[in-house]
Motif scaffolding. Sequence first.
Motif, PDB file in Angstrom:
ATOM      1  N   GLN A 145       0.810  -1.216   0.000  1.00 18.52           N
ATOM      2  CA  GLN A 145       0.000   0.000   0.000  1.00 18.52           C
ATOM      3  C   GLN A 145       0.843   1.265   0.000  1.00 18.52           C
ATOM      4  N   SER A 146       1.902   1.257   0.728  1.00 17.91           N
ATOM      5  CA  SER A 146       2.755   2.439   0.828  1.00 17.91           C
ATOM      6  C   SER A 146       3.291   2.839  -0.556  1.00 17.91           C
ATOM      7  N   GLN A 147       3.795   1.856  -1.268  1.00 20.79           N
ATOM      8  CA  GLN A 147       4.335   2.123  -2.613  1.00 20.79           C
ATOM      9  C   GLN A 147       3.204   2.515  -3.567  1.00 20.79           C
ATOM     10  N   ALA A 148       2.049   1.865  -3.438  1.00 19.69           N
ATOM     11  CA  ALA A 148       0.898   2.197  -4.278  1.00 19.69           C
ATOM     12  C   ALA A 148       0.492   3.648  -4.053  1.00 19.69           C
ATOM     13  N   GLY A 149       0.545   4.067  -2.780  1.00 17.56           N
ATOM     14  CA  GLY A 149       0.215   5.454  -2.442  1.00 17.56           C
ATOM     15  C   GLY A 149       1.150   6.434  -3.132  1.00 17.56           C
ATOM     16  N   LYS A 150       2.438   6.093  -3.173  1.00 21.16           N
ATOM     17  CA  LYS A 150       3.411   6.967  -3.856  1.00 21.16           C
ATOM     18  C   LYS A 150       3.083   7.075  -5.347  1.00 21.16           C
ATOM     19  N   ASN A 151       2.719   5.945  -5.936  1.00 23.24           N
ATOM     20  CA  ASN A 151       2.339   5.953  -7.362  1.00 23.24           C
ATOM     21  C   ASN A 151       1.090   6.802  -7.587  1.00 23.24           C
ATOM     22  N   GLN A 152       0.133   6.658  -6.683  1.00 21.78           N
ATOM     23  CA  GLN A 152      -1.104   7.432  -6.806  1.00 21.78           C
ATOM     24  C   GLN A 152      -0.830   8.931  -6.693  1.00 21.78           C
ATOM     25  N   LYS A 153       0.001   9.284  -5.736  1.00 23.36           N
ATOM     26  CA  LYS A 153       0.351  10.700  -5.529  1.00 23.36           C
ATOM     27  C   LYS A 153       1.040  11.253  -6.772  1.00 23.36           C
ATOM     28  N   SER A 154       1.963  10.506  -7.320  1.00 22.91           N
ATOM     29  CA  SER A 154       2.683  10.928  -8.519  1.00 22.91           C
ATOM     30  C   SER A 154       1.731  11.069  -9.711  1.00 22.91           C
ATOM     31  N   ALA A 155       0.847  10.100  -9.887  1.00 23.22           N
ATOM     32  CA  ALA A 155      -0.119  10.146 -10.991  1.00 23.22           C
ATOM     33  C   ALA A 155      -1.045  11.343 -10.836  1.00 23.22           C
ATOM     34  N   SER A 156      -1.439  11.632  -9.607  1.00 23.70           N
ATOM     35  CA  SER A 156      -2.318  12.765  -9.333  1.00 23.70           C
ATOM     36  C   SER A 156      -1.638  14.086  -9.722  1.00 23.70           C
ATOM     37  N   GLU A 157      -0.376  14.226  -9.351  1.00 22.94           N
ATOM     38  CA  GLU A 157       0.372  15.444  -9.695  1.00 22.94           C
ATOM     39  C   GLU A 157       0.501  15.586 -11.213  1.00 22.94           C
ATOM     40  N   LYS A 158       0.719  14.470 -11.889  1.00 23.55           N
ATOM     41  CA  LYS A 158       0.861  14.508 -13.352  1.00 23.55           C
ATOM     42  C   LYS A 158      -0.481  14.790 -14.023  1.00 23.55           C
ATOM     43  N   MET A 159      -1.577  14.324 -13.421  1.00 17.71           N
ATOM     44  CA  MET A 159      -2.903  14.653 -13.953  1.00 17.71           C
ATOM     45  C   MET A 159      -3.166  16.147 -13.835  1.00 17.71           C
ATOM     46  N   GLU A 160      -2.727  16.712 -12.727  1.00 21.02           N
ATOM     47  CA  GLU A 160      -2.869  18.164 -12.534  1.00 21.02           C
ATOM     48  C   GLU A 160      -2.095  18.904 -13.623  1.00 21.02           C
ATOM     49  N   GLU A 161      -0.893  18.446 -13.905  1.00 16.95           N
ATOM     50  CA  GLU A 161      -0.061  19.043 -14.957  1.00 16.95           C
ATOM     51  C   GLU A 161      -0.743  18.909 -16.330  1.00 16.95           C
ATOM     52  N   LEU A 162      -1.319  17.754 -16.588  1.00 16.80           N
ATOM     53  CA  LEU A 162      -2.016  17.499 -17.846  1.00 16.80           C
ATOM     54  C   LEU A 162      -3.207  18.449 -17.999  1.00 16.80           C
ATOM     55  N   SER A 163      -3.989  18.543 -16.964  1.00 19.31           N
ATOM     56  CA  SER A 163      -5.158  19.419 -16.962  1.00 19.31           C
ATOM     57  C   SER A 163      -4.737  20.877 -17.159  1.00 19.31           C
ATOM     58  N   SER A 164      -3.705  21.304 -16.470  1.00 23.59           N
ATOM     59  CA  SER A 164      -3.218  22.687 -16.578  1.00 23.59           C
ATOM     60  C   SER A 164      -2.703  22.996 -17.988  1.00 23.59           C
ATOM     61  N   SER A 165      -1.987  22.057 -18.576  1.00 23.36           N
ATOM     62  CA  SER A 165      -1.462  22.255 -19.930  1.00 23.36           C
ATOM     63  C   SER A 165      -2.602  22.434 -20.934  1.00 23.36           C
ATOM     64  N   LEU A 166      -3.631  21.609 -20.801  1.00 24.31           N
ATOM     65  CA  LEU A 166      -4.781  21.716 -21.703  1.00 24.31           C
ATOM     66  C   LEU A 166      -5.536  23.020 -21.477  1.00 24.31           C
ATOM     67  N   ALA A 167      -5.710  23.392 -20.211  1.00 29.00           N
ATOM     68  CA  ALA A 167      -6.419  24.636 -19.890  1.00 29.00           C
ATOM     69  C   ALA A 167      -5.649  25.845 -20.414  1.00 29.00           C
ATOM     70  N   GLN A 168      -4.328  25.807 -20.308  1.00 27.90           N
ATOM     71  CA  GLN A 168      -3.502  26.905 -20.809  1.00 27.90           C
ATOM     72  C   GLN A 168      -3.629  27.012 -22.329  1.00 27.90           C
ATOM     73  N   ALA A 169      -3.565  25.890 -23.020  1.00 26.16           N
ATOM     74  CA  ALA A 169      -3.710  25.888 -24.478  1.00 26.16           C
ATOM     75  C   ALA A 169      -5.089  26.420 -24.872  1.00 26.16           C
ATOM     76  N   MET A 170      -6.102  26.031 -24.113  1.00 20.31           N
ATOM     77  CA  MET A 170      -7.467  26.492 -24.371  1.00 20.31           C
ATOM     78  C   MET A 170      -7.559  28.008 -24.174  1.00 20.31           C
TER      79      MET A 170
END
Length: 184
Positions: A145-170
């Motif tokens: 679970q601990s390692q899974a949590g790290k992966n989830q946190k990392s994926a969440s941060e990258k999703m935020e980056e993805l969303s921000s990049s699209l919003a900026q382009a928009m």
Amino acid sequence: MKQMIRDMQQMLNELNKDKIVEQLDKIKLRTEDIEKELDRNLELFKQLEFEKKMDATINDISQLKEKLDSLYKKTQDSKANKNELLEEQNKINQEFSEIQKELEELKSQNEELFNQLQLPDLSKLQKEIESELKQSSDNLSKGRQSQAGKNQKSASEKMEELSSSLAQAMGEMEEESLAEDIEN
């Protein structure tokens, strides 16, 4: 019948041919103007359709990020049911897969636009998110679970980056569109 045709020919002969040509030219110009206007309206429709889909995709990414953040909190609880965590993680993985399809459709729609949006290349970021989500599933299935949590946190941060990049382009696209409207 033959008499009617002769009468029509005579009527045409009596008309001023220059005026007929002039009227035909006016009709042709009006037709061309209408055609240009239809083309502009079609392009505008495509643009609006694209913007609507882009907004929906950005919203989908944000909602999925919230689900992932919620799962991250549950994953931090050592008493959490591991099967439920894994099931929830797999649902998130599937939803992200759907978002990737939406992004491909957006890319394709963008290529059809006359004024294409300069979309950043987000394929690397998408692959990183996909990898983090998969690793989280793998770690949950192995009880890490601990390692899974790290992966989830990392994926969440990258999703935020993805969303921000699209919003900026928009945002840039909307600014360009506004500038064009002012010019016209």
